[in-house]
Design an enzyme around this catalytic site. Structure first.
Site, PDB file in Angstrom:
ATOM      1  N   ASN A   9       0.867  -1.178   0.000  1.00 56.09           N
ATOM      2  CA  ASN A   9       0.000   0.000   0.000  1.00 56.09           C
ATOM      3  C   ASN A   9       0.911   1.238   0.000  1.00 56.09           C
ATOM      4  OD1 ASN A   9      -1.923   1.936   0.458  1.00 56.09           O
ATOM      5  ND2 ASN A   9      -2.902   0.867   2.172  1.00 56.09           N
ATOM      6  N   LYS A  16       3.386   0.789   2.994  1.00 54.11           N
ATOM      7  CA  LYS A  16       3.072  -0.272   3.953  1.00 54.11           C
ATOM      8  C   LYS A  16       3.156  -1.597   3.217  1.00 54.11           C
ATOM      9  CE  LYS A  16      -0.399   2.270   6.514  1.00 54.11           C
ATOM     10  NZ  LYS A  16      -1.804   2.544   6.559  1.00 54.11           N
ATOM     11  N   ARG A  90      -2.579  -2.018  -3.521  1.00 55.97           N
ATOM     12  CA  ARG A  90      -3.800  -1.244  -3.357  1.00 55.97           C
ATOM     13  C   ARG A  90      -3.697  -0.013  -4.267  1.00 55.97           C
ATOM     14  NH1 ARG A  90      -5.921   2.416   1.625  1.00 55.97           N
ATOM     15  NH2 ARG A  90      -7.914   2.817   0.661  1.00 55.97           N
ATOM     16  N   HIS A 179     -13.090   2.755  -0.438  1.00 53.19           N
ATOM     17  CA  HIS A 179     -13.136   1.693   0.583  1.00 53.19           C
ATOM     18  C   HIS A 179     -13.738   0.411   0.001  1.00 53.19           C
ATOM     19  CE1 HIS A 179     -13.442   4.906   3.994  1.00 53.19           C
ATOM     20  NE2 HIS A 179     -12.189   4.544   3.821  1.00 53.19           N
ATOM     21  N   HIS A 205     -18.598   1.549   7.254  1.00 56.51           N
ATOM     22  CA  HIS A 205     -17.144   1.527   7.480  1.00 56.51           C
ATOM     23  C   HIS A 205     -16.769   2.887   8.061  1.00 56.51           C
ATOM     24  CE1 HIS A 205     -12.835   0.713   6.086  1.00 56.51           C
ATOM     25  NE2 HIS A 205     -12.834   1.997   6.416  1.00 56.51           N
ATOM     26  N   GLY A 207     -13.925   4.698  10.097  1.00 55.01           N
ATOM     27  CA  GLY A 207     -12.598   4.841  10.712  1.00 55.01           C
ATOM     28  C   GLY A 207     -12.283   6.311  10.645  1.00 55.01           C
ATOM     29  N   GLY A 209     -11.274   7.711   7.846  1.00 49.10           N
ATOM     30  CA  GLY A 209     -12.097   7.885   6.646  1.00 49.10           C
ATOM     31  C   GLY A 209     -13.368   7.079   6.890  1.00 49.10           C
ATOM     32  N   ARG A 238     -12.393  15.201   7.100  1.00 48.16           N
ATOM     33  CA  ARG A 238     -13.107  15.588   5.875  1.00 48.16           C
ATOM     34  C   ARG A 238     -14.521  16.039   6.202  1.00 48.16           C
ATOM     35  NH1 ARG A 238     -11.523  10.208   3.381  1.00 48.16           N
ATOM     36  NH2 ARG A 238      -9.403  10.532   2.599  1.00 48.16           N
ATOM     37  N   ASP A 279      -9.095  12.426  16.047  1.00 48.05           N
ATOM     38  CA  ASP A 279      -9.077  11.043  16.522  1.00 48.05           C
ATOM     39  C   ASP A 279     -10.326  10.834  17.379  1.00 48.05           C
ATOM     40  OD1 ASP A 279      -6.806   8.672  17.121  1.00 48.05           O
ATOM     41  OD2 ASP A 279      -8.440   8.844  18.572  1.00 48.05           O
ATOM     42  N   ARG A 281     -11.079   8.837  19.738  1.00 54.85           N
ATOM     43  CA  ARG A 281     -10.888   8.700  21.194  1.00 54.85           C
ATOM     44  C   ARG A 281     -10.738  10.069  21.854  1.00 54.85           C
ATOM     45  NH1 ARG A 281      -6.544   4.240  19.629  1.00 54.85           N
ATOM     46  NH2 ARG A 281      -6.400   5.815  18.017  1.00 54.85           N
ATOM     47  N   GLU A 331     -15.669  -0.622  15.073  1.00 55.13           N
ATOM     48  CA  GLU A 331     -15.241  -1.919  15.618  1.00 55.13           C
ATOM     49  C   GLU A 331     -14.960  -1.797  17.107  1.00 55.13           C
ATOM     50  OE1 GLU A 331     -11.836  -3.464  13.474  1.00 55.13           O
ATOM     51  OE2 GLU A 331     -12.896  -3.243  11.576  1.00 55.13           O
ATOM     52  N   ASN A 332     -14.575  -0.590  17.522  1.00 59.17           N
ATOM     53  CA  ASN A 332     -14.060  -0.442  18.885  1.00 59.17           C
ATOM     54  C   ASN A 332     -14.945   0.312  19.854  1.00 59.17           C
ATOM     55  OD1 ASN A 332     -11.452  -1.762  18.690  1.00 59.17           O
ATOM     56  ND2 ASN A 332     -11.024  -0.191  17.156  1.00 59.17           N
ATOM     57  N   GLU A 387      -8.746  -5.335   4.821  1.00 65.61           N
ATOM     58  CA  GLU A 387      -8.492  -4.984   3.423  1.00 65.61           C
ATOM     59  C   GLU A 387      -7.290  -5.743   2.866  1.00 65.61           C
ATOM     60  OE1 GLU A 387      -9.027  -0.989   5.019  1.00 65.61           O
ATOM     61  OE2 GLU A 387      -9.733  -0.384   3.047  1.00 65.61           O
TER      62      GLU A 387
HETATM   63  P1  ADP Z   1      -8.140   4.587   8.664  1.00 68.00           P
HETATM   64  O1  ADP Z   1      -7.902   3.192   8.121  1.00 68.00           O
HETATM   65  O2  ADP Z   1      -9.120   5.382   7.856  1.00 68.00           O
HETATM   66  O3  ADP Z   1      -6.892   5.327   9.007  1.00 68.00           O
HETATM   67  P2  ADP Z   1      -9.100   3.218  11.025  1.00 68.00           P
HETATM   68  O4  ADP Z   1     -10.122   2.265  10.505  1.00 68.00           O
HETATM   69  O5  ADP Z   1      -7.791   2.663  11.449  1.00 68.00           O
HETATM   70  O6  ADP Z   1      -8.908   4.429  10.025  1.00 68.00           O
HETATM   71  O7  ADP Z   1      -9.749   3.993  12.246  1.00 68.00           O
HETATM   72  C1  ADP Z   1      -9.085   5.019  12.923  1.00 68.00           C
HETATM   73  C2  ADP Z   1     -10.071   5.627  13.910  1.00 68.00           C
HETATM   74  O8  ADP Z   1     -10.500   4.617  14.826  1.00 68.00           O
HETATM   75  C3  ADP Z   1      -9.513   6.768  14.750  1.00 68.00           C
HETATM   76  O9  ADP Z   1     -10.427   7.843  14.776  1.00 68.00           O
HETATM   77  C4  ADP Z   1      -9.415   6.163  16.133  1.00 68.00           C
HETATM   78  O10 ADP Z   1      -9.666   7.099  17.127  1.00 68.00           O
HETATM   79  C5  ADP Z   1     -10.518   5.143  16.125  1.00 68.00           C
HETATM   80  N1  ADP Z   1     -10.242   4.125  17.138  1.00 68.00           N
HETATM   81  C6  ADP Z   1      -9.206   3.264  17.166  1.00 68.00           C
HETATM   82  N2  ADP Z   1      -9.239   2.522  18.302  1.00 68.00           N
HETATM   83  C7  ADP Z   1     -10.314   2.964  19.007  1.00 68.00           C
HETATM   84  C8  ADP Z   1     -10.890   2.641  20.270  1.00 68.00           C
HETATM   85  N3  ADP Z   1     -10.356   1.720  21.041  1.00 68.00           N
HETATM   86  N4  ADP Z   1     -12.000   3.319  20.655  1.00 68.00           N
HETATM   87  C9  ADP Z   1     -12.531   4.260  19.867  1.00 68.00           C
HETATM   88  N5  ADP Z   1     -12.043   4.629  18.686  1.00 68.00           N
HETATM   89  C10 ADP Z   1     -10.958   4.000  18.256  1.00 68.00           C
END
Ligand code: ADP
Length: 401
Positions: A9, A16, A90, A179, A205, A207, A209, A238, A279, A281, A331-332, A387
């Site tokens: 990537n 990566k 990718r 994506h 999806h 994250g 993005g 964005r 971010d 978090r 996911e988190n 991915e």
């Molecule tokens: P990308 O691939 O677009 O860079 P990711 O799918 O890796 O993004 O997601 C990154 C986002 O996920 C960040 O905003 C981060 O804060 C959030 N994230 C990662 N771990 C956690 C967690 N434990 N709790 C909440 N949000 C999280």
């Protein structure tokens, strides 16, 4: 005999990679080269969850690829380059040319180069990665896996913008969606899980993005990102969709150029634009401290997700097999998942299973699961995306064909 496959990537100043052993999709090593072309370049290799960091000047992507090969040998992951059977790249944009992954021939590479105007931020790094890999492995098949390809099944009424039709005919202005590799991975996973080919899904999806896809009869029917990844949901940095007139208005008010404003919309908008935190978090911490702009950004973010779930429920005429939450944030984070489900609950008749939902994600017991109660009308699942594995699968299929 086991075979090894590389997944690459390439970014504008980064690269990566992951090396897998097949059969079995076993990840042997992955690595991340950063600040390529800068004095302070560095890279990390990760083997069996142990990270090793290196520093040294990487003038270009070829230097990074050479260091990667050195690393593979130093850590005894390979003895010789002959062990690598294929390389999957990718690639952001396949335009209307590519609706599937392909072997990178000279013609394909020329197409990827010509598509740079649709992916100006991503394609130069990806092309550099492809060229660098071709130099060290000239006889190994290289495969392009496009982020847009999965969305090429969208019907025209969903991918056209209501702008002069000539813009589409002359310049290919339309919605492409991104994506795609993640949305495809989740779709394939759900087909297996539900034992059904013609699945109807809403895949969120989210994250840094973020995009949502509407899957009808097992194929992409609509998606939130557009000509570029700027469209659709509010994201980390964005803006998501906005009134296009805003650009001229801000130009007139500030004297900024279109390029400068586009940069602001991509890099300094979204959650960051509203409250300074991109971010998720950090945003949550701000919101939980009672900060007004943190609360506003969170509510806008949550509601932009709900808006598209609602739109796609209607596009699927209510026949939704499952809503799937994936990528870093969904996911988190159980709080956002619960808030989304509670907001759509009165209309869709879905209720959250709090015990399961609270137990999924980083630091919890589970990394996936069904988070609705049994009496709900639609299943809601958390499924980690992958991915790299999707690229690996397409790569192996093409190498073996
Ligand atoms: P990308 O691939 O677009 O860079 P990711 O799918 O890796 O993004 O997601 C990154 C986002 O996920 C960040 O905003 C981060 O804060 C959030 N994230 C990662 N771990 C956690 C967690 N434990 N709790 C909440 N949000 C999280």
């Amino acid at each position: 005999m086991s075979e090894k496959y590389l997944v690459i990537n390439g970014g504008s100043s980064s690269l990566k990679f992951s090396l897998y052993e097949m059969p079995g999709e076993k990840l042997l090593i992955n690595g991340y080269f950063e600040k390529i072309g800068f004095e302070d370049s560095f890279w990390t290799l990760k083997i069996n969850s142990e990270k090793v960091r290196y520093e040294g000047y990487l003038a270009n992507h070829s230097d990074a690829v050479n260091k990667m090969i050195e690393g593979l040998k130093e850590h005894k992951i390979i003895d010789s380059l002959d062990e690598i059977c294929g390389v999957g790249h990718r690639v952001l944009h396949g335009g209307e040319i590519y609706s599937d992954s392909v072997e990178i021939t000279d013609k394909v590479l020329d197409d990827i180069i010509s598509l740079t105007k649709l992916g100006p931020l991503h394609h130069p790094g990806e092309i550099a990665g492809i060229k660098a890999m071709k130099e060290v492995l000239p006889n190994v098949k290289q495969v392009a896996v496009f982020d847009t390809a999965f969305h090429q099944t969208m019907p025209k009424e969903n991918y056209m913008y209501a702008v002069p039709y000539e813009w589409y005919q002359k310049y290919k202005v339309r919605k492409y969606g991104f994506h795609g590799t993640s949305h495809k991975y989740i779709t394939e996973y759900m087909k297996d899980r539900l034992n059904k080919e013609d699945v109807n899904l809403i895949i969120c999806h989210v994250g840094s993005g973020a995009s949502i896809s509407c899957i009808k009869n097992g194929k992409c029917y609509n998606t939130t990102m557009g000509l570029t990844p700027l469209d659709g949901l509010i994201m980390g940095t964005r803006s998501g969709n906005i009134d296009a007139s805003l650009i001229k208005f801000i130009m007139d008010e500030t004297g900024m150029s279109v390029d400068e404003i586009t940069n602001e919309l991509n890099k300094n908008s979204g959650l960051k634009g509203i409250c300074g935190k991109n971010d998720f978090r950090d945003l949550l911490a701000l919101k939980n401290s009672g900060n007004e702009l943190g609360i506003l950004a969170y509510n806008m973010f949550r509601d932009s997700i709900i808006k598209y779930i609602a739109e796609y429920c209607f596009q699927l005429e209510g026949r939704v097999d499952a809503i799937v939450f994936t990528a870093g944030v969904l996911e988190n984070n159980a709080v956002l998942r619960e808030d989304i489900v509670n907001k759509i609950s009165p209309v869709l008749g879905i209720n959250i299973n709090k015990d399961v939902n609270d137990n999924i994600g980083y630091g919890h017991e589970l990394d996936e699961g069904v988070i609705n109660t049994d009496d709900s009308s639609i299943q809601i699942l958390v499924v980690p995306t992958n991915e790299e594995v999707m690229i690996l699968r397409d790569l192996c299929e093409i190498v073996k064909a």
